[in-house]
Scaffold this active site. Structure first.
Site, PDB file in Angstrom:
ATOM      1  CD  GLU A 250      -2.984  -0.852   0.149  1.00 63.00           C
ATOM      2  OE1 GLU A 250      -3.099   0.251  -0.417  1.00 63.00           O
ATOM      3  OE2 GLU A 250      -3.657  -1.849  -0.183  1.00 63.00           O
ATOM      4  CB  CYS A 284      -1.771   7.076   1.747  1.00 66.23           C
ATOM      5  SG  CYS A 284      -3.021   6.361   2.801  1.00 66.23           S
TER       6      CYS A 284
HETATM    7  P1  NDP Z   1       8.586   4.956   4.162  1.00 65.25           P
HETATM    8  O1  NDP Z   1       8.481   4.204   2.886  1.00 65.25           O
HETATM    9  O2  NDP Z   1       9.739   5.868   4.346  1.00 65.25           O
HETATM   10  O3  NDP Z   1       8.640   3.950   5.393  1.00 65.25           O
HETATM   11  C1  NDP Z   1       7.648   2.995   5.633  1.00 65.25           C
HETATM   12  C2  NDP Z   1       8.242   1.864   6.462  1.00 65.25           C
HETATM   13  O4  NDP Z   1       9.198   1.163   5.653  1.00 65.25           O
HETATM   14  C3  NDP Z   1       9.002   2.344   7.697  1.00 65.25           C
HETATM   15  O5  NDP Z   1       8.776   1.421   8.748  1.00 65.25           O
HETATM   16  C4  NDP Z   1      10.441   2.309   7.220  1.00 65.25           C
HETATM   17  O6  NDP Z   1      11.372   2.213   8.262  1.00 65.25           O
HETATM   18  C5  NDP Z   1      10.424   1.055   6.360  1.00 65.25           C
HETATM   19  N1  NDP Z   1      11.523   0.948   5.392  1.00 65.25           N
HETATM   20  C6  NDP Z   1      12.240   1.942   4.831  1.00 65.25           C
HETATM   21  N2  NDP Z   1      13.169   1.418   3.979  1.00 65.25           N
HETATM   22  C7  NDP Z   1      13.025   0.068   4.007  1.00 65.25           C
HETATM   23  C8  NDP Z   1      13.679  -1.025   3.354  1.00 65.25           C
HETATM   24  N3  NDP Z   1      14.657  -0.836   2.482  1.00 65.25           N
HETATM   25  N4  NDP Z   1      13.265  -2.273   3.621  1.00 65.25           N
HETATM   26  C9  NDP Z   1      12.253  -2.487   4.482  1.00 65.25           C
HETATM   27  N5  NDP Z   1      11.609  -1.506   5.143  1.00 65.25           N
HETATM   28  C10 NDP Z   1      11.965  -0.235   4.904  1.00 65.25           C
HETATM   29  O7  NDP Z   1       7.197   5.735   4.362  1.00 65.25           O
HETATM   30  P2  NDP Z   1       6.795   6.789   5.496  1.00 65.25           P
HETATM   31  O8  NDP Z   1       6.879   6.195   6.864  1.00 65.25           O
HETATM   32  O9  NDP Z   1       7.515   8.072   5.261  1.00 65.25           O
HETATM   33  O10 NDP Z   1       5.240   6.966   5.173  1.00 65.25           O
HETATM   34  C11 NDP Z   1       4.794   7.809   4.175  1.00 65.25           C
HETATM   35  C12 NDP Z   1       4.435   7.071   2.899  1.00 65.25           C
HETATM   36  O11 NDP Z   1       3.523   6.031   3.183  1.00 65.25           O
HETATM   37  C13 NDP Z   1       3.739   7.969   1.885  1.00 65.25           C
HETATM   38  O12 NDP Z   1       4.242   7.719   0.604  1.00 65.25           O
HETATM   39  C14 NDP Z   1       2.288   7.534   1.985  1.00 65.25           C
HETATM   40  O13 NDP Z   1       1.534   7.795   0.821  1.00 65.25           O
HETATM   41  C15 NDP Z   1       2.425   6.085   2.267  1.00 65.25           C
HETATM   42  N6  NDP Z   1       1.216   5.561   2.885  1.00 65.25           N
HETATM   43  C16 NDP Z   1       0.383   4.775   2.119  1.00 65.25           C
HETATM   44  C17 NDP Z   1      -0.810   4.305   2.628  1.00 65.25           C
HETATM   45  C18 NDP Z   1      -1.697   3.419   1.806  1.00 65.25           C
HETATM   46  O14 NDP Z   1      -2.487   2.697   2.402  1.00 65.25           O
HETATM   47  N7  NDP Z   1      -1.628   3.439   0.489  1.00 65.25           N
HETATM   48  C19 NDP Z   1      -1.252   4.661   4.001  1.00 65.25           C
HETATM   49  C20 NDP Z   1      -0.297   5.480   4.702  1.00 65.25           C
HETATM   50  C21 NDP Z   1       0.891   5.904   4.155  1.00 65.25           C
HETATM   51  P3  NDP Z   1      11.935   3.528   9.051  1.00 65.25           P
HETATM   52  O15 NDP Z   1      11.484   3.331  10.426  1.00 65.25           O
HETATM   53  O16 NDP Z   1      13.414   3.506   8.905  1.00 65.25           O
HETATM   54  O17 NDP Z   1      11.338   4.735   8.401  1.00 65.25           O
END
Ligand code: NDP
Length: 499
Positions: A250, A284
């Site tokens: 997502e 999102c």
């Molecule tokens: P990120 O993609 O930065 O992070 C999401 C999660 O992924 C965090 O726990 C992060 O860890 C982890 N992560 C980062 N890199 C990796 C990797 N290489 N391998 C595995 N895990 C990893 O997103 P944000 O937290 O900044 O959230 C915002 C984004 O989420 C926006 O693009 C938004 O649109 C989307 N979103 C989508 C939704 C949907 O349902 N479609 C709902 C809510 C948000 P760390 O703790 O280091 O950041």
């Protein structure tokens, strides 16, 4: 005294193998230290997987209605603790209390839905093509499930994934965003207090690049569910594809609200303020594009400018606050970069475009609600996800053009149409290329019992919420029972004239 938190692995709250921690600070006031949380590494993930395998053996044998009973108790505990959790959530990620209460409520609703699903979890019984033969399908748990979640819905999103995964009989490892570890801690406490066998849930704090990566790459974790940015989702998708893992993604959005010339403009104004600036635009589903019919464009924009300029910024725990801070410094830097791009592209800055001046907001990551007008569909501000309080306005002349603009971006999460014309409303449901379309309501506001997700680069075809997510967390098994006493060959012996 600073509280130092731990991971939950193998039934115990334990220190990370790395001995390293990171600080969790209040984004509305970075002098406010919430606690130190583990900066775990691959060894912690390894220990979590070993424990989860034990948890899976125990939990997958518990009858689904009994698993549902545990989730019902989780819902009860979250209800009792709602205010405490909402306050902790606002403190660690900034959105206003009414929104964090809603976030916890989404978790409660998801728990009760899961509890009732324990008494359904339907398979199918269908007629066989052969005589005296029984044919049916049923659902089996899969194994250890890895969950990776973002910062903006610290309770709702983990529960959307975790509760269906648990109800289906899987064991779970949660890697929450580093920015919201406290809410994840409170969620796991509720699960344990509700009587979940401890090995069934593991909480591993730390970064995506270490903990997230180790979880994705672990061969004993066959199911991954991720919510976050499209860029991170692409990296995860490559690994999971190579390893043949079941993966739900997502990701980002660039959601449009379309206001026709016959719309109720008061309603549309309330809708866009909530859709664009709720959660400081960090949803999102945030309304990040506003498409205005040329006949109402100028008049509506003037009213919007006035209303957006009056939104009250502050600590989300204080009465009267309407917009909280961004999550961290990099998020605000990103907003500022895009405001620079808007200016370079020659868009008209209608309001905002700077940090607030009030000294009271000096220690937080605040940014004024910002509106750019005069954008073309190709403008970067009209195509790229900013994830902050920035709204881009485009003008259109007719419904077909609005649909083209809505559909012309790489994302496809949600859309909204404001009109009094029922025919247009039904056309919008068909023609807007999104996972969710709202009529006369903003682009945000999903309900827990309906499927949630988007098309194109927002998702990979799976859905959270509602009934569909239970298919993602379970495997379909088909059984045939032949009680004819003779060898019957499917597709060969099935020519039966009833004789
Ligand atoms: P990120 O993609 O930065 O992070 C999401 C999660 O992924 C965090 O726990 C992060 O860890 C982890 N992560 C980062 N890199 C990796 C990797 N290489 N391998 C595995 N895990 C990893 O997103 P944000 O937290 O900044 O959230 C915002 C984004 O989420 C926006 O693009 C938004 O649109 C989307 N979103 C989508 C939704 C949907 O349902 N479609 C709902 C809510 C948000 P760390 O703790 O280091 O950041």
């Amino acid at each position: 005294m600073t509280t130092t938190f731990r991971n939950f692995i193998a039934g115990r709250w334990i220190r990370p193998s790395t001995g390293a921690y990171h600080e969790n600070r209040n984004p509305a006031n970075i002098r406010d230290l919430i606690g130190r949380f583990p900066d775990s590494g691959p060894e912690d993930v390894e220990a979590a997987v070993r424990s989860a395998e034990t948890g899976f053996r125990i939990w997958s044998r518990v009858p689904a209605p009994a698993r549902g009973d545990v989730l019902r108790r989780v819902g009860d505990l979250l209800s009792e603790r709602k205010e405490m959790i909402a306050r902790a959530m606002t403190r660690e990620m900034g959105k206003v209390l009414t929104e964090t209460r809603g976030d916890v409520q989404e978790g409660i609703d998801t728990a009760y839905y899961a509890a009732s699903e324990g008494r359904r979890l339907f398979g199918h019984t269908v007629p066989s093509e052969l005589r005296s033969k029984w044919a049916m399908s049923f659902r089996r748990p899969i194994g250890v499930v890895g969950l990776i979640t973002p910062f903006n819905f610290p309770m709702a999103i983990p529960t959307w994934k975790m509760f269906p995964a648990l109800l289906c009989g899987n064991a779970v490892i949660l890697k929450p965003s580093e920015d919201v570890p406290h809410t994840a801690h409170l969620l796991v406490e509720a699960l344990l207090d509700a009587g979940l066998p401890p090995e069934v849930i593991q909480l591993v704090h730390g970064s995506g690049s270490k903990v997230g990566k180790a979880l994705i790459e672990h061969p004993a974790v066959p199911v991954i569910s991720f919510t976050g940015s499209t860029a991170t989702g692409a990296v995860i998708g490559e690994t999971c594809g190579r390893m043949h893992k079941r993966l739900s993604l997502e990701m980002g959005g660039k959601n449009a609200m379309i206001v026709m010339d016959d719309a109720d403009l008061d309603l549309a104004l309330d809708g866009v303020l909530w859709g664009a600036f709720g959660t400081t635009g960090q949803r999102c589903t945030a309304t990040s594009r506003l498409l205005l019919h040329r006949k109402i464009h100028d008049r509506f924009l003037r009213r919007l400018e006035d209303a957006a300029g009056k939104l009250h910024l502050g600590d989300g725990r204080k009465d009267g606050t309407e917009v909280g801070p961004l999550i961290h410094e990099e998020a605000r830097d990103k907003v500022e970069r895009y405001v620079g791009i808007g200016r370079e592209e020659g868009l008209e800055l209608v309001t905002g475009g700077s940090r607030p001046r009030s000294p009271k907001l000096r220690n937080g990551w605040f940014y004024r609600p910002t509106i750019f007008a005069g954008a073309r569909p190709g403008s970067r501000l009209a195509r790229e996800e900013i994830f902050g309080p920035v709204l881009t306005v485009l003008r259109f002349s007719g419904f077909e053009e609005a649909v083209r603009i809505n559909n012309g971006v790489p994302y496809g999460l949600s859309s909204a149409l404001y009109t009094r014309d029922t025919n247009l409303a039904f056309r919008a449901m068909q023609e807007l290329d999104n996972g969710i379309t709202y009529v006369n309501a903003p682009t945000i506001g999903a309900e827990a019992h309906l499927p949630f997700g988007g098309v194109k680069q927002t998702g990979n075809g799976h859905r959270e919420g509602g009934w569909e997510v239970y298919e993602f967390y379970s495997e379909t098994k088909v059984c045939y029972v032949d009680y004819s006493g003779v060898l019957q060959r499917a597709q060969i012996d099935n020519v039966d004239n009833g004789g």
